[in-house]
Design an enzyme around this catalytic site. Structure first.
Site, PDB file in Angstrom:
ATOM      1  N   SER A  90      35.096 -15.887 -21.487  1.00  0.00           N
ATOM      2  CA  SER A  90      34.351 -15.780 -20.402  1.00  0.00           C
ATOM      3  C   SER A  90      34.696 -15.050 -19.085  1.00  0.00           C
ATOM      4  O   SER A  90      33.956 -14.525 -18.267  1.00  0.00           O
ATOM      5  CB  SER A  90      33.482 -17.077 -19.908  1.00  0.00           C
ATOM      6  OG  SER A  90      32.681 -17.102 -20.797  1.00  0.00           O
ATOM      7  N   ALA A 155      25.039 -21.817 -34.023  1.00  0.00           N
ATOM      8  CA  ALA A 155      25.988 -22.884 -33.857  1.00  0.00           C
ATOM      9  C   ALA A 155      26.753 -23.328 -35.211  1.00  0.00           C
ATOM     10  O   ALA A 155      27.851 -23.173 -35.370  1.00  0.00           O
ATOM     11  CB  ALA A 155      25.570 -24.210 -33.045  1.00  0.00           C
ATOM     12  N   TYR A 195      25.098 -22.788 -16.532  1.00  0.00           N
ATOM     13  CA  TYR A 195      25.587 -21.765 -17.478  1.00  0.00           C
ATOM     14  C   TYR A 195      25.099 -21.709 -18.683  1.00  0.00           C
ATOM     15  O   TYR A 195      24.841 -22.406 -19.535  1.00  0.00           O
ATOM     16  CB  TYR A 195      27.379 -22.386 -17.378  1.00  0.00           C
ATOM     17  CG  TYR A 195      28.284 -21.171 -17.828  1.00  0.00           C
ATOM     18  CD1 TYR A 195      28.919 -20.577 -16.987  1.00  0.00           C
ATOM     19  CD2 TYR A 195      28.481 -20.907 -19.392  1.00  0.00           C
ATOM     20  CE1 TYR A 195      29.834 -19.813 -17.228  1.00  0.00           C
ATOM     21  CE2 TYR A 195      29.387 -20.063 -19.606  1.00  0.00           C
ATOM     22  CZ  TYR A 195      30.234 -19.524 -18.599  1.00  0.00           C
ATOM     23  OH  TYR A 195      31.130 -18.339 -18.846  1.00  0.00           O
ATOM     24  N   SER A 196      24.864 -20.115 -18.716  1.00  0.00           N
ATOM     25  CA  SER A 196      24.129 -19.670 -20.167  1.00  0.00           C
ATOM     26  C   SER A 196      24.710 -18.359 -20.373  1.00  0.00           C
ATOM     27  O   SER A 196      24.787 -17.455 -19.684  1.00  0.00           O
ATOM     28  CB  SER A 196      22.780 -19.526 -20.043  1.00  0.00           C
ATOM     29  OG  SER A 196      22.298 -18.973 -20.901  1.00  0.00           O
ATOM     30  N   GLY A 338      37.896 -19.076 -19.124  1.00  0.00           N
ATOM     31  CA  GLY A 338      37.164 -18.528 -20.443  1.00  0.00           C
ATOM     32  C   GLY A 338      37.740 -19.024 -21.698  1.00  0.00           C
ATOM     33  O   GLY A 338      38.818 -19.390 -21.965  1.00  0.00           O
TER      34      GLY A 338
END
Length: 380
Positions: A90, A155, A195-196, A338
């Site tokens: 990230s 997932a 957070y997305s 990240g």
């Protein structure tokens, strides 16, 4: 990226004269030979927790200090490399936000534009309404857009043992956003923080719509090449790692056996503009130092990037692709963390960009970087 962790016009002109070398110390100033000893001990402590290896760099007024601890390849027993490249996860988000802020500085987009203006009909369904979400809310994670990485269909293929059947699959941004739209929105836009990863897939799509180019190409032209970040790439669908690099080891969150696997090779398109970049510690320090030092964005855009909202129980504050932390010693640092299969990262720099730390752990199931940050920036 895991389902539970999150831990050029005028803009181009600002980057042309960037110096690639380390800052030189005044002749009258001599660095203490042990000034990073606490940091070294903290890095060794990460390995003691069970992470195979860690590599890190610090840049300050005396230049750069590189170190590594532990193992880079468990099968061969080879050590971590001080100049390893790794998947930054990230941290990619800061690069993406920087490009969008440069586009704003050029008058090509306004952060208060709606997502629907640029991507009509894309963010729709289950309470999502792109016409009610601004680009700014996408960048500071207040959009309420659901996170595609938490959708079961995704997932299972990425975070369970099915990963080994799908590790080379290609995912398009459109697929990822469509997955997110299958879930209810998290909250009314602007009413909360959440957070997305979908937010930054959307941001990458907007970059392409505004410029006509892939987000990775814009990052290369606007950031990587001007800063001479020679170890940094947006790999797209490339599954292998460039050299030098170590192996990456992970525990798949949906594997009930919680085994450690070599997850080095994967098609990172499932992370895309939310987390696919590959870099090294030196490049990350150069990037954040240039960014916070005002060499990538005009003053107005940098101020917008640093306008933060609370991250709630995660601690700290979130700007536009940028995390702000006030340490116990009252030092303020900016950067991002990240995670991507087998790779956990952190990059932080002081407000003036003169003191930076970047590190990577080649294991994703344990390891606390907080003591390293405290050691380096607070001397504890």
């Amino acid at each position: 990226m895991t389902p539970s962790r999150g831990l050029t016009g005028a803009a181009t002109a600002l980057t042309v004269a960037l110096a690639a070398g380390a800052l030189a110390a005044p002749a009258s100033a001599a660095p203490r030979p042990d000034r990073h000893e606490a940091t070294r001990r903290a890095l060794d402590g990460i390995v003691a927790e069970g992470v195979p290896g860690v590599t890190a760099q610090v840049r300050d007024k005396y230049g750069s200090w590189n170190t590594a601890s532990g193992v880079g390849d468990l099968r061969r027993g080879t050590p971590r490399g001080r100049h390893d490249r790794f998947r930054v996860g990230s941290i990619t988000k800061t690069f993406v936000a920087t490009v969008l802020l440069q586009l704003q500085a050029e008058g090509r987009i306004d952060l208060d534009d709606t997502v629907g203006k640029w991507l009509p009909g894309v963010v729709e369904g289950n309470g999502h309404d792109g016409d009610a979400i601004t680009v700014r809310q996408v960048l500071n994670q207040t959009s309420g857009i659901a996170d595609y990485s938490r959708v079961d269909a995704f997932a299972r293929k990425v975070f369970s043992k099915e990963f080994f059947q799908h590790r080379y699959d290609t995912w398009t941004p459109e697929q990822l956003v469509k997955l997110a739209m299958s879930k209810e929105r998290a909250f009314v836009p602007g009413s909360d923080w959440g957070y997305s990863n979908t937010n930054y897939i959307v941001a990458g799509m907007i970059i392409k719509k505004v410029t006509g180019n892939e987000y990775g190409d814009e990052i290369r032209w606007r950031v990587i090449e001007p800063l001479h970040l020679n170890a940094t790439i947006a790999p797209g669908t490339r599954a292998t790692m460039p050299r030098p690099s170590s192996r990456a080891y992970g525990k798949l969150p949906m594997d009930p056996e919680a085994k450690v696997y070599d997850v080095t090779e994967l098609n990172p398109s499932f992370a895309g503009s939310a987390g696919e970049i590959i870099s090294d510690s030196d490049d990350l320090n150069r990037f954040y130092s240039a960014l916070l030092g005002g060499r990538l964005l005009p003053e107005e855009q940098l101020a917008e990037m640093k306008h933060t909202v609370s991250r709630g129980d995660r601690g700290g504050e979130y700007g536009l692709g940028l995390i702000k932390l006030e340490l116990d010693c009252k030092t303020v640092v900016w950067g991002h963390d990240g995670d991507l299969h087998g790779s956990s990262n952190l990059a932080m720099t002081t407000e003036d960009g003169r003191h930076s730390l970047a590190l990577n752990m080649n294991g994703d199931w344990t390891g606390d970087a907080d003591p390293v940050v405290d050691a380096e920036f607070c001397g504890t």
